[in-house]
Design a protein around this motif. Structure first.
Motif, PDB file in Angstrom:
ATOM      1  N   UNK A  57       0.742  -1.215  -0.083  1.00 42.41           N
ATOM      2  CA  UNK A  57       0.013  -0.040   0.112  1.00 42.41           C
ATOM      3  C   UNK A  57       0.862   1.377   0.075  1.00 42.41           C
ATOM      4  N   UNK A  58       0.321   2.399  -0.378  1.00 39.99           N
ATOM      5  CA  UNK A  58       0.718   3.538  -0.195  1.00 39.99           C
ATOM      6  C   UNK A  58       1.136   3.980   1.086  1.00 39.99           C
ATOM      7  N   UNK A  59       2.452   4.507   1.399  1.00 42.53           N
ATOM      8  CA  UNK A  59       2.711   4.961   2.748  1.00 42.53           C
ATOM      9  C   UNK A  59       1.632   6.150   3.359  1.00 42.53           C
ATOM     10  N   UNK A  60       1.790   7.174   2.434  1.00 42.92           N
ATOM     11  CA  UNK A  60       0.920   8.459   2.822  1.00 42.92           C
ATOM     12  C   UNK A  60      -0.590   8.016   2.876  1.00 42.92           C
ATOM     13  N   UNK A  61      -0.975   7.363   1.952  1.00 40.96           N
ATOM     14  CA  UNK A  61      -2.304   6.963   2.198  1.00 40.96           C
ATOM     15  C   UNK A  61      -2.751   6.273   3.252  1.00 40.96           C
ATOM     16  N   UNK A  62      -1.929   5.194   3.659  1.00 36.18           N
ATOM     17  CA  UNK A  62      -2.138   4.494   4.778  1.00 36.18           C
ATOM     18  C   UNK A  62      -2.102   5.262   6.172  1.00 36.18           C
ATOM     19  N   UNK A  63      -1.270   6.301   5.881  1.00 38.13           N
ATOM     20  CA  UNK A  63      -0.916   7.109   7.184  1.00 38.13           C
ATOM     21  C   UNK A  63      -2.218   7.804   7.445  1.00 38.13           C
ATOM     22  N   UNK A  64      -2.767   8.620   6.003  1.00 39.36           N
ATOM     23  CA  UNK A  64      -3.868   9.592   6.561  1.00 39.36           C
ATOM     24  C   UNK A  64      -4.893   8.748   6.833  1.00 39.36           C
ATOM     25  N   UNK A  65      -5.378   7.315   6.374  1.00 36.84           N
ATOM     26  CA  UNK A  65      -6.426   6.488   6.572  1.00 36.84           C
ATOM     27  C   UNK A  65      -6.015   6.012   8.136  1.00 36.84           C
ATOM     28  N   UNK A  66      -5.221   5.886   8.691  1.00 36.02           N
ATOM     29  CA  UNK A  66      -4.817   5.594  10.158  1.00 36.02           C
ATOM     30  C   UNK A  66      -5.195   6.462  10.939  1.00 36.02           C
TER      31      UNK A  66
END
Lengths: 90, 501
Positions: A57-66
């Protein structure tokens, strides 16, 4: 007596829910911290629930999701706290 | 609410236990609900993944390599899913189809969840009720328990009457009276009364039997004459049944077929003689026995003899016995009754086999001299049909030429037949085929018991046949089946005789 028992159960269920929520919040906080501290070229994999496969997964996307989920959890936690307070006041 | 049979139906301990059990049900329901929720969540996640899976051609993933290790890999077939249908059966389908399957399963999960929720609510309300009950029983100030003791006497006597009544079950006409008597007898309240009623009951029984007997006397002669073999078979039953109760006899007579009804009624009489001696209608019973036994015994003894004779090797004996039997049958005015059912039964070789085999340990065992008895018992029609079906077509032409010689040979082989059955079976077709050569048009005539000679192509054989025919005719009236063989044998013998001469 009949009124007390369900209340106890409700309380127990709420306590359980609250504990669960707290645990998730802690978990999510850790995840957000970890993701935010990762180097930019690091790969992030997310486990497919109930299986053993990890999807890239994309790191930044995951970060925002989290972060979003953490916010949701915090809100839920807050709601529970508020309801308890109102009950106590009553 | 519930009275477990103790003095205090609402004892605190029992109500508490009830409450406990209900609580257990609720908790188990909650656990199940939790489990199903988890399943539902899993399915939702899967559905989500399946929704987005075909969006890309390939995914970079970590492939599990055992439980602990992973390998970087690529998921390439993003629109191919194998779905577990159950019992290790998988089906390959697209992601969209898989989503449909998941949706279907989610429906099932939701239904289970709903059911569990309902059960849980139900039991929660029950818990409330139980707690209310507990409260009431704890503080039972103004609450009064009103109860009425159920009197079981009526039902008890009823049950007893029924069980005791079975062995002495009487015709329905007397049911009312019977009930009265039995009740008194069982209750042991009024023994004197019951005794007098017992006498009355016996009297009634006797009267009834007399009535039945009178009815039977009119019918009995017809029974014996009309039944023939049936009487013999049913007589065996009768011998068995005489040990049983009279009551059963009465029931039997009502339930059995019309043909055997009279016979069973006669059984009733004999049962009266052998069974309860305290009945006062002995003289009548004796009358009945005298009236019936001789005739039945007569036909009964005939039956096994006949069977044995059929298996026997001595032809002359057979014939004489058959004549006697036929005469007896005619005496019983059963001449048609007996013969007619036997002959039409045999239409195919299989029927012959069925009729003339013994059942040993549940298996069909052909009799020692089955071939001979068969050939004697049944008309040539069946034999020729068998032979013609099997070998007639093949050998026909040859046999016509050889038949003369083979006829003599087959005659010899028949001598073997009488001793060795298996060997005979091998020889039989030959013999029959030879016959078929000669009997070609002859099968029909045999049934009619008409002279065969004009139809037989070979004059050499035809001539010897002729003299036998009159004999056969004379005997045929008694037992037509057996004649054919004698005619045949005599024919061959005659043929051989002619040859030698």
């Amino acid at each position: 007596m009949s009124g007390r028992e369900p209340r106890r159960e409700d309380e127990g269920a709420k306590l359980h829910q609250k504990e669960e929520l707290n645990r998730k919040i802690k978990e999510q906080k850790v995840v957000v911290d970890e993701l935010s501290n990762l180097k930019k070229n690091r790969k992030v994999y997310k486990q497919q629930p109930n299986s053993n496969i990890f999807f890239l997964v994309d790191r930044t996307e995951t970060l925002s999701e989290c972060k979003n989920t953490l916010d949701d959890l915090k809100k839920a936690h807050q709601e529970i706290e508020n309801s308890e307070k109102t009950k106590i006041r009553k | 609410m519930q009275a477990p049979g103790t003095a205090s139906p609402l004892s605190a301990a029992q109500v508490g236990r009830l409450r406990e059990e209900q609580g257990k049900v609720v908790t188990s329901c909650q656990e199940k609900i939790q489990h199903w929720r988890k399943v539902e969540n899993d399915y939702e996640a899967l559905q989500e993944r399946l929704n987005t899976l075909p969006d890309k051609l390939s995914y970079d993933i970590m492939v599990p390599f055992g439980p602990l290790a992973f390998m970087p890999g690529k998921l390439v077939h993003t629109n191919e899913v194998t779905v577990l249908l159950g019992d290790n059966w998988f089906s390959k389908c697209s992601a969209k189809q898989a989503i449909g399957l998941v949706e279907h399963r989610k429906k099932h999960v939701r239904k289970a969840l709903d059911d569990l929720q309902k059960v849980m609510k139900n039991f929660e309300s029950r818990i409330e009720f139980t707690e209310d009950l507990q409260k009431m029983s704890d503080a039972a100030g103004d609450i009064v328990d009103i109860r009425e003791e159920a009197e079981n006497d009526g039902t008890e006597t009823k049950g007893k009457r029924r069980t005791a009544h079975k062995p002495h079950s009487k015709p329905k006409v007397l049911d009312v009276f019977e009930v009265h008597f039995q009740e008194n007898g069982m209750d042991t309240k009024s023994k004197g009364c019951s005794q007098s009623e017992e006498e009355l009951w016996a009297r009634l029984e006797e009267l009834e039997r007399r009535e039945e007997m009178l009815g039977e006397f009119d019918r009995t002669p017809d029974t014996i004459e009309a039944n023939g073999e049936d009487t013999t078979s049913s007589e065996e039953e009768k011998e068995d049944k005489t040990d049983l109760n009279v009551v059963h006899r009465v029931e039997d007579s009502t339930t059995q077929d019309n043909v055997q009804k009279e016979v069973t009624n006669s059984e009733l009489f004999s049962g009266h003689v052998n069974g309860p001696s305290h009945y006062h209608s002995d003289d009548e019973d004796d009358l009945g026995v005298d009236h019936f036994v001789p005739t039945i015994f007569f036909s009964h003894t005939v039956e096994p003899k006949r069977v044995r004779i059929n298996t026997g090797k001595n032809t002359t004996l057979k014939f004489s016995e058959k004549k006697e039997e036929a005469k007896r049958k005619r005496k019983n005015s059963n001449g048609n009754g007996h013969l007619v059912p036997e002959l039409p039964n045999i239409k195919t070789p299989a029927d012959i086999y069925r009729v003339f085999v013994d059942v040993v340990n549940g298996e069909y065992v052909p009799r020692k001299s089955i071939l001979k008895s068969r050939s004697r018992e049944n008309s040539v029609c069946s034999d020729t049909s068998e032979s013609s079906a099997a070998e007639f077509d093949d050998r026909r032409g040859v046999l016509r030429s050889i038949s003369y010689d083979e006829a003599t040979y087959s005659d010899n082989s028949e001598g073997i037949l009488e001793e060795e059955e298996e060997e005979g079976q091998e020889h039989l077709p030959k013999k029959l085929s030879t016959l078929s050569g000669t009997f070609e048009a002859f099968s029909g005539t045999v049934i009619e018991k008409e002279p065969l000679s004009p139809l037989i192509p070979h004059p050499s054989i035809a001539h010897p046949v002729l003299p036998t025919i009159p004999e056969r005719k004379s005997e045929e009236v008694l037992s037509e089946a057996s004649e054919e063989t004698t005619k045949r044998i005599s024919k061959f013998k005659a043929a051989r005789m002619q040859q030698t001469n």
